[in-house]
Design an enzyme around this catalytic site. Sequence first.
Site, PDB file in Angstrom:
ATOM      1  CG  ASP A 176      -6.660  -1.529  -1.765  1.00 31.02           C
ATOM      2  OD1 ASP A 176      -6.895  -2.738  -1.929  1.00 31.02           O
ATOM      3  OD2 ASP A 176      -5.757  -1.107  -1.013  1.00 31.02           O
ATOM      4  CG  ASP A 182      -2.019  -1.002   1.187  1.00 28.13           C
ATOM      5  OD1 ASP A 182      -2.471  -1.328   0.074  1.00 28.13           O
ATOM      6  OD2 ASP A 182      -2.433  -1.468   2.256  1.00 28.13           O
TER       7      ASP A 182
END
Length: 160
Positions: A137, A119
């Site tokens: 995402d 991330d």
Amino acid sequence: MKPTYRIFSAVVLGSLALDQATKVLIDRTMDLYQSIPVIDGLFSITYLRNRGAAFSFLADFSYRLPFFILVSVVALAVIAVTFRKLRDDQHLAAAALALIFSGALGNLIDRVRLGEVIDFLDVYWKTYHWPAFNVADSAICVGVALLAVDMIREERRKAP
């Protein structure tokens, strides 16, 4: 090839390529936990690794990796079956399902390759941080929103 198949293929390939390229770039050029401010007080590129799901859900679950891999594979199969049932004119639904599919696949690739997900998109306001996320995402979230719009449009189309 049907238009919905062309849309699905193009969106999956483009989104997945962008997701994987950005993760490789972050992994190769940044140190873990390094943060680069982009918009002061609002957005940074911050290299993190997430062992769990959204908001680090189940990060400490002992069988998390097989569980997340299984859930991802089942989700990909459900999306593929759902996509095959689309009509030829359901272009928005095809794009939406492609975004969700590519996002799930992108994070699955990370889990299989690394045991966790990279991330790096860090959105915050003062001391309030949204959990860091990635292109996969984002693709899933945009895909779900577009699917909701498509479902509303379909209901209106069917209404007298």
